[in-house]
Design a protein around this motif. Structure first.
Motif, PDB file in Angstrom:
ATOM      1  N   UNK A   1     -37.997   4.274  -0.231  1.00 44.96           N
ATOM      2  CA  UNK A   1     -36.648   4.521  -0.758  1.00 44.96           C
ATOM      3  C   UNK A   1     -35.648   4.284   0.376  1.00 44.96           C
ATOM      4  N   UNK A   2     -34.764   3.302   0.201  1.00 43.66           N
ATOM      5  CA  UNK A   2     -33.749   3.016   1.221  1.00 43.66           C
ATOM      6  C   UNK A   2     -32.363   3.322   0.643  1.00 43.66           C
ATOM      7  N   UNK A   3     -31.492   2.351   0.563  1.00 40.32           N
ATOM      8  CA  UNK A   3     -30.136   2.631   0.069  1.00 40.32           C
ATOM      9  C   UNK A   3     -29.428   1.337  -0.303  1.00 40.32           C
ATOM     10  N   UNK A   4     -28.563   1.425  -1.298  1.00 41.48           N
ATOM     11  CA  UNK A   4     -27.769   0.266  -1.693  1.00 41.48           C
ATOM     12  C   UNK A   4     -26.688  -0.061  -0.674  1.00 41.48           C
ATOM     13  N   UNK A   5     -26.412   0.831   0.285  1.00 43.18           N
ATOM     14  CA  UNK A   5     -25.417   0.498   1.308  1.00 43.18           C
ATOM     15  C   UNK A   5     -25.908  -0.651   2.189  1.00 43.18           C
ATOM     16  N   UNK A   6     -27.198  -0.967   2.105  1.00 41.69           N
ATOM     17  CA  UNK A   6     -27.722  -2.106   2.862  1.00 41.69           C
ATOM     18  C   UNK A   6     -27.316  -3.438   2.236  1.00 41.69           C
ATOM     19  N   UNK A   7     -26.737  -3.388   1.032  1.00 37.86           N
ATOM     20  CA  UNK A   7     -26.383  -4.628   0.336  1.00 37.86           C
ATOM     21  C   UNK A   7     -25.037  -5.192   0.760  1.00 37.86           C
ATOM     22  N   UNK A   8     -24.183  -4.355   1.356  1.00 42.48           N
ATOM     23  CA  UNK A   8     -22.894  -4.862   1.815  1.00 42.48           C
ATOM     24  C   UNK A   8     -22.351  -3.941   2.907  1.00 42.48           C
ATOM     25  N   UNK A   9     -21.551  -4.475   3.821  1.00 40.66           N
ATOM     26  CA  UNK A   9     -21.028  -3.646   4.908  1.00 40.66           C
ATOM     27  C   UNK A   9     -20.006  -2.634   4.404  1.00 40.66           C
ATOM     28  N   UNK A  10     -20.127  -1.419   4.912  1.00 39.51           N
ATOM     29  CA  UNK A  10     -19.203  -0.347   4.584  1.00 39.51           C
ATOM     30  C   UNK A  10     -18.851   0.392   5.870  1.00 39.51           C
ATOM     31  N   UNK A  11     -17.647   0.953   5.944  1.00 44.22           N
ATOM     32  CA  UNK A  11     -17.286   1.710   7.145  1.00 44.22           C
ATOM     33  C   UNK A  11     -17.997   3.053   7.192  1.00 44.22           C
ATOM     34  N   UNK A  12     -18.173   3.567   8.386  1.00 43.81           N
ATOM     35  CA  UNK A  12     -18.622   4.929   8.665  1.00 43.81           C
ATOM     36  C   UNK A  12     -20.112   5.180   8.450  1.00 43.81           C
ATOM     37  N   UNK A  13     -20.823   4.236   7.885  1.00 39.42           N
ATOM     38  CA  UNK A  13     -22.263   4.422   7.678  1.00 39.42           C
ATOM     39  C   UNK A  13     -23.070   3.345   8.399  1.00 39.42           C
ATOM     40  N   UNK A  14     -22.489   2.777   9.442  1.00 38.21           N
ATOM     41  CA  UNK A  14     -23.132   1.651  10.110  1.00 38.21           C
ATOM     42  C   UNK A  14     -24.508   1.956  10.658  1.00 38.21           C
ATOM     43  N   UNK A  15     -24.661   3.090  11.349  1.00 44.14           N
ATOM     44  CA  UNK A  15     -25.961   3.408  11.949  1.00 44.14           C
ATOM     45  C   UNK A  15     -26.947   3.849  10.869  1.00 44.14           C
ATOM     46  N   UNK A  16     -26.488   4.652   9.921  1.00 46.02           N
ATOM     47  CA  UNK A  16     -27.347   5.004   8.781  1.00 46.02           C
ATOM     48  C   UNK A  16     -27.796   3.744   8.053  1.00 46.02           C
ATOM     49  N   UNK A  17     -26.862   2.851   7.798  1.00 44.66           N
ATOM     50  CA  UNK A  17     -27.174   1.604   7.097  1.00 44.66           C
ATOM     51  C   UNK A  17     -28.198   0.785   7.877  1.00 44.66           C
ATOM     52  N   UNK A  18     -28.035   0.753   9.197  1.00 42.98           N
ATOM     53  CA  UNK A  18     -28.975   0.006  10.026  1.00 42.98           C
ATOM     54  C   UNK A  18     -30.380   0.594   9.945  1.00 42.98           C
ATOM     55  N   UNK A  19     -30.467   1.930   9.903  1.00 44.60           N
ATOM     56  CA  UNK A  19     -31.787   2.567   9.823  1.00 44.60           C
ATOM     57  C   UNK A  19     -32.490   2.255   8.513  1.00 44.60           C
ATOM     58  N   UNK A  20     -31.723   2.125   7.443  1.00 42.65           N
ATOM     59  CA  UNK A  20     -32.297   1.791   6.142  1.00 42.65           C
ATOM     60  C   UNK A  20     -32.555   0.291   6.008  1.00 42.65           C
ATOM     61  N   UNK A  21     -31.674  -0.524   6.578  1.00 41.62           N
ATOM     62  CA  UNK A  21     -31.887  -1.977   6.545  1.00 41.62           C
ATOM     63  C   UNK A  21     -33.158  -2.339   7.305  1.00 41.62           C
ATOM     64  N   UNK A  22     -33.455  -1.592   8.359  1.00 42.55           N
ATOM     65  CA  UNK A  22     -34.688  -1.833   9.104  1.00 42.55           C
ATOM     66  C   UNK A  22     -35.907  -1.599   8.209  1.00 42.55           C
ATOM     67  N   UNK A  23     -35.832  -0.591   7.344  1.00 44.97           N
ATOM     68  CA  UNK A  23     -36.944  -0.332   6.422  1.00 44.97           C
ATOM     69  C   UNK A  23     -37.055  -1.458   5.393  1.00 44.97           C
ATOM     70  N   UNK A  24     -35.917  -1.978   4.945  1.00 47.82           N
ATOM     71  CA  UNK A  24     -35.962  -3.123   4.031  1.00 47.82           C
ATOM     72  C   UNK A  24     -36.714  -4.290   4.670  1.00 47.82           C
ATOM     73  N   UNK A  25     -36.372  -4.590   5.914  1.00 44.61           N
ATOM     74  CA  UNK A  25     -37.015  -5.704   6.611  1.00 44.61           C
ATOM     75  C   UNK A  25     -38.494  -5.430   6.818  1.00 44.61           C
ATOM     76  N   UNK A  26     -38.811  -4.211   7.204  1.00 35.34           N
ATOM     77  CA  UNK A  26     -40.208  -3.830   7.402  1.00 35.34           C
ATOM     78  C   UNK A  26     -40.998  -3.999   6.104  1.00 35.34           C
ATOM     79  N   UNK A  27     -40.405  -3.577   4.993  1.00 40.60           N
ATOM     80  CA  UNK A  27     -41.082  -3.647   3.698  1.00 40.60           C
ATOM     81  C   UNK A  27     -41.351  -5.085   3.292  1.00 40.60           C
TER      82      UNK A  27
END
Length: 251
Positions: free
Chosen positions: A125-151
């Motif tokens: 389970x990751x997050x839809x914030x990985x689908x487009x850039x948003x302010x204030x969640x950059x590091x959170x988004x990066x942590x979830x985007x890493x899981x997308x890539x890993x998957x």
């Protein structure tokens, strides 16, 4: 009777997913950092265990106790809404240790037996914030985007062994503790440049105008991934998440 192990079941998506799989007659191992036995229906098919995905000993004990796991749902995680310039180093580390490395640790603990049996399903389970850039969640988004890539890579590596892998991308949900858990890490309200941006984000999240994701949407998506071999690698869960995925041009 198949067995599903779900991390992060104390609330939100994990709790709803555990309830759904119980209703469907599965053996459910609901794990939490601080176990609560009164939030799930009483059932002979339910086991509630303490598990901290950042603690290797905790992971080993649970996996050894449970035995064969047919489906692993990596749901445990937390968020932080902070400008990248201002995020505390310890918060950044915690985000990656929990969201990214915690997921990796669970995969590494469960995958060997799945590979031996030539069967199993891993759902991250990751997050839809990985689908487009948003302010204030950059590091959170990066942590979830890493899981997308890993998957994505994991899906290729495990396919020859008969193991399916999927990513669930939920949208914004008023039914989770994301906002509450994120607040202690908030920084920048005392910064004249960032304050308007942060206040706007907080107001937007609290109002929850427009389409949102319900916990049941995520549970249903996880159920589909666990039971339908034709399920795609990435699944948007929630009306808002599906809109974002369509806008991103992803199936």
């Amino acid at each position: 009777m198949p067995t599903v192990l779900i991390t992060g079941c104390s609330s939100g998506f994990g709790l709803e997913t555990a309830k759904l799989f119980l209703e469907k007659g599965w053996n459910v191992v609901a794990t939490m950092r601080q176990p609560k036995t009164d939030i799930l229906p009483t059932s002979d098919n339910l086991t509630v265990l303490r598990l901290d995905v950042t603690d290797p000993d905790s992971i080993r004990k649970v996996v050894k106790q449970v035995g064969d796991i047919d489906v692993l749902v990596n749901n445990a995680g937390f968020g932080a809404a902070v400008p990248i310039e201002l995020i505390a180093p310890e918060t950044a580390r915690q985000l990656f240790e929990t969201n990214t490395l915690g997921t990796l640790a669970m995969i590494q603990a469960v995958l060997p037996k799945m590979r031996e049996r030539r069967s199993g399903i891993i759902i991250n389970v990751t997050s839809s914030v990985t689908l487009k850039p948003l302010p204030l969640v950059g590091v959170y988004r990066a942590s979830k985007a890493a899981v997308n890539a890993l998957t994505e890579s994991l899906a290729i590596e495990t396919k020859p062994f008969g193991i399916r892998v999927h990513t669930i991308l939920p949208g914004r949900s008023p039914e989770t503790s994301f906002g509450t858990n994120a607040m202690p890490h908030l920084r920048g309200l005392d910064n004249a440049d960032y304050k308007p941006m942060i206040e706007g984000m907080i107001a937007s999240f609290r109002e929850a105008n427009g389409p949102v994701t319900h916990a049941a949407d995520v549970a249903d998506a996880i159920w589909r991934a666990a039971n339908d071999p034709g399920t795609p690698l990435k699944i948007a869960a929630g009306e808002d998440a599906m809109q974002w995925m369509a806008e991103a041009g992803q199936p």
